[in-house]
Design an enzyme around this catalytic site. Structure first.
Site, PDB file in Angstrom:
ATOM      1  N   PHE A 135       0.868  -1.181   0.000  1.00 29.62           N
ATOM      2  CA  PHE A 135       0.000   0.000   0.000  1.00 29.62           C
ATOM      3  C   PHE A 135       0.900   1.225   0.000  1.00 29.62           C
ATOM      4  O   PHE A 135       1.602   1.493   0.981  1.00 29.62           O
ATOM      5  CB  PHE A 135      -0.864  -0.052   1.261  1.00 29.62           C
ATOM      6  CG  PHE A 135      -1.907   1.028   1.413  1.00 29.62           C
ATOM      7  CD1 PHE A 135      -3.187   0.844   0.918  1.00 29.62           C
ATOM      8  CD2 PHE A 135      -1.612   2.204   2.091  1.00 29.62           C
ATOM      9  CE1 PHE A 135      -4.167   1.807   1.099  1.00 29.62           C
ATOM     10  CE2 PHE A 135      -2.583   3.179   2.272  1.00 29.62           C
ATOM     11  CZ  PHE A 135      -3.863   2.980   1.770  1.00 29.62           C
ATOM     12  N   ARG A 274      14.581 -15.475  39.261  1.00 30.82           N
ATOM     13  CA  ARG A 274      15.856 -14.778  39.481  1.00 30.82           C
ATOM     14  C   ARG A 274      16.052 -14.473  40.961  1.00 30.82           C
ATOM     15  O   ARG A 274      15.221 -13.815  41.603  1.00 30.82           O
ATOM     16  CB  ARG A 274      15.854 -13.474  38.684  1.00 30.82           C
ATOM     17  CG  ARG A 274      17.063 -12.587  38.897  1.00 30.82           C
ATOM     18  CD  ARG A 274      18.330 -13.186  38.321  1.00 30.82           C
ATOM     19  NE  ARG A 274      19.398 -12.195  38.283  1.00 30.82           N
ATOM     20  CZ  ARG A 274      20.630 -12.455  37.895  1.00 30.82           C
ATOM     21  NH1 ARG A 274      20.960 -13.672  37.491  1.00 30.82           N
ATOM     22  NH2 ARG A 274      21.546 -11.504  37.890  1.00 30.82           N
ATOM     23  N   GLU A 369       0.893   4.823  10.706  1.00 33.28           N
ATOM     24  CA  GLU A 369      -0.570   4.984  10.750  1.00 33.28           C
ATOM     25  C   GLU A 369      -0.985   6.143  11.653  1.00 33.28           C
ATOM     26  O   GLU A 369      -1.998   6.096  12.330  1.00 33.28           O
ATOM     27  CB  GLU A 369      -1.279   3.693  11.216  1.00 33.28           C
ATOM     28  CG  GLU A 369      -0.716   2.396  10.701  1.00 33.28           C
ATOM     29  CD  GLU A 369      -0.778   2.233   9.204  1.00 33.28           C
ATOM     30  OE1 GLU A 369      -1.175   3.179   8.517  1.00 33.28           O
ATOM     31  OE2 GLU A 369      -0.393   1.165   8.717  1.00 33.28           O
TER      32      GLU A 369
END
Length: 390
Positions: A135, A274, A369
């Protein structure tokens, strides 16, 4: 699926808001991402390679143009499309971007504005993943202001000659068809351009620090000759491409939260294993505060996405509401991913973990966008009635 197991961030029983069909559609995509994408995405990202070999499977899953109807498209709801987008972006932004460029941009343009012949020629193959589309709207000097585009199409007898340049065009170097927007003497028009046309050149943009498992290109159009039948008959002016951009923006609302959720899940799992100063990171108040704040924003982001999806399915979604979702969820998602990285410490800068990869990708997602600034001004105009774009 057990919501507690599948969505560790879910504090509000989000699954209860979904229909069985919606949850099943989401779970199919989630399983595909877990099986096919997550074991490979670190390597693809490091190699800066989009895995074209998965495109046929995306077609078989009905993810290409899935919200469109007819011509081999799945005709699924906006909510199902959004849920699928979230799962794809939990794998990587490049995956959802592929589905978005193919379905929400290229296929949507042909579906919304194309002739019957254009639809019959391209949509079934694109839905199956047998043909890839791109596009072409953005230009080197016309990003947020597409009205300033310089690409021009002029008539030459019964044909058109198309000349100009486009930039940041997803998939262009691997596409078989491009939807190109150009100025004409009669305003902006869209053209369906086979990428094999003489004068069409696509060059991947490299190297990139973001969206590495994805393809974006510079496109040159040097007197590309097109027949009259190449014009999209239903699109005159910028409303044509904008209608497609809003489809893509809607998908981002969901996708960004998918990336955020995946980063959170990596950080949560790590914090439980951890050891620091004789106890797990999860046992410290500061870590729990980080996890809680991230989970709250993920839950709110998905609620916003679902609300907007329900409005879209009801035909009631306003353009400014898309800006609400895109601006908010991208902004929150990138902060979540950065915060998740802090829990991982130095290990978080490796590709063994997803948060920093997602954060890097989201730098692009929040930009394309419509940038944060553009969506802020759209909402500012909605609130004040004053357009402050210039």
């Amino acid at each position: 699926m057990d919501a507690e197991v599948s969505d560790p961030s879910d504090l509000i029983s989000f699954n209860a808001l979904l229909t069985d069909e919606e949850a099943a559609a989401r779970d199919r995509v989630r399983e595909f991402v877990r099986a096919e994408i997550k074991p490979n995405i670190a390597r693809w990202y490091e190699e800066a390679r989009f895995p074209l070999e998965i495109v046929p499977e995306l077609g078989r899953l009905g993810l290409l143009g899935m919200h469109l109807s007819g011509y081999g498209c799945a005709g699924r709801s906006a909510v199902e499309y959004g849920l699928a987008g979230a799962e794809l972006e939990a794998g990587d932004s490049g995956l959802r971007t592929f589905v978005s460029v193919q379905g929400s941009l290229a296929m949507s343009a042909i579906s919304k504005h194309g002739s019957d012949d254009q639809k019959e020629e391209w949509l079934p193959r694109m839905a199956a993943g047998e043909a890839i589309g791109c596009f072409g709207l953005t230009e080197p000097t016309a990003g947020s202001d597409p009205g300033a585009m310089r690409t021009f199409a002029r008539r030459d007898g019964a044909d058109w000659l198309l000349s100009g340049s486009k930039r940041w065009i997803g998939l262009a170097s691997v596409a078989q068809v491009a939807v190109i927007w150009a100025q004409t003497d009669d305003g902006v028009r869209g053209f369906v351009v086979p990428t094999s046309s003489p004068g069409f050149t696509a060059t991947p943009i490299e190297p990139k620090l973001s969206m590495r498992a994805s393809i974006q290109c510079d496109v040159r159009l040097d007197d590309v000759r097109l027949p009259a039948s190449a014009v999209l008959p239903g699109a005159v002016g910028l409303r044509g491409p904008f209608s497609c951009l809003n489809e893509a923006r809607y998908g981002i609302i969901w996708g960004a939260m998918g990336a955020a959720r995946d980063a959170f899940e990596d950080a949560l799992a790590y914090s439980k294993e951890r050891l620091q100063f004789g106890r797990t990171l999860a046992g410290y108040q500061l870590t729990q505060e980080k996890l809680v704040n991230m989970a709250l924003e993920i839950n709110k982001g998905f609620l916003l996405a679902l609300h907007l999806g329900r409005l879209k399915d009801a035909g009631q979604l306003a353009p400014h509401q898309v800006s609400v979702g895109k601006l908010n969820n991208c902004r929150e998602a990138i902060e979540i991913c950065r915060e998740a990285r802090t829990i991982l410490g130095g290990n978080g800068i490796t590709l063994d973990y997803s948060p920093l990869r997602h954060a890097n990708n989201l730098e692009s997602v929040r930009t394309y966008e419509g940038t944060d600034e553009v969506h802020t001004l759209i909402l500012g105009q909605q609130l004040t009635g004053v357009a402050a774009f210039r």
